[in-house]
Enzyme design. Structure first.
Site: not given
Length: 127
Positions: A74, A81
């Protein structure tokens, strides 16, 4: 043979700052990523259940490893991102592919963690 030493040996101040940056990164991840908050709730639930059921040390190793795998994936996904948004603020197929690949890695880690959870917890819940 000459002694090999790092060019900039770590100081206590630098070490403390680097931990501060890492904690700030986790806080950003929790603030910005809804999935990270879901992972946090799942982590709390799994650890609580592990204590409640009295997991053995090898079971804790598997559970903690799975939790660490998901959190690491994550974190890397969130970093990819953010970096993708920086270098490609507009729509671009490769930017989308990069984000999809990173999200897919998190999915793979979460599925592996779920399988580990089933292997560890299912025999204790269903005799």
């Amino acid at each position: 043979m000459p002694e090999l030493r790092p060019a900039n040996p770590p100081t206590r101040g630098r070490l403390v700052r680097s931990f501060g940056y890492a904690i700030r990164g986790v806080r950003w991840m929790l603030a910005l990523q809804a999935n990270a908050r879901i992972h946090a709730l799942a982590t709390i639930a799994v650890v609580g259940l592990g204590f409640l059921l009295g997991l053995k040390s090898w079971e804790w190793c598997a559970v903690v490893g799975a939790i660490g795998l998901v959190w690491t994936a994550e974190g890397v996904n969130t970093a990819i991102e953010a970096l993708t948004d920086l270098v490609s603020p507009g729509e671009h197929p490769l930017a989308g592919r990069s984000k999809d690949l990173a999200a897919g890695a998190v999915l793979c880690a979460a599925v592996a963690a779920a399988v580990i959870g089933l292997i560890v917890f299912l025999p204790r819940v269903i005799p």
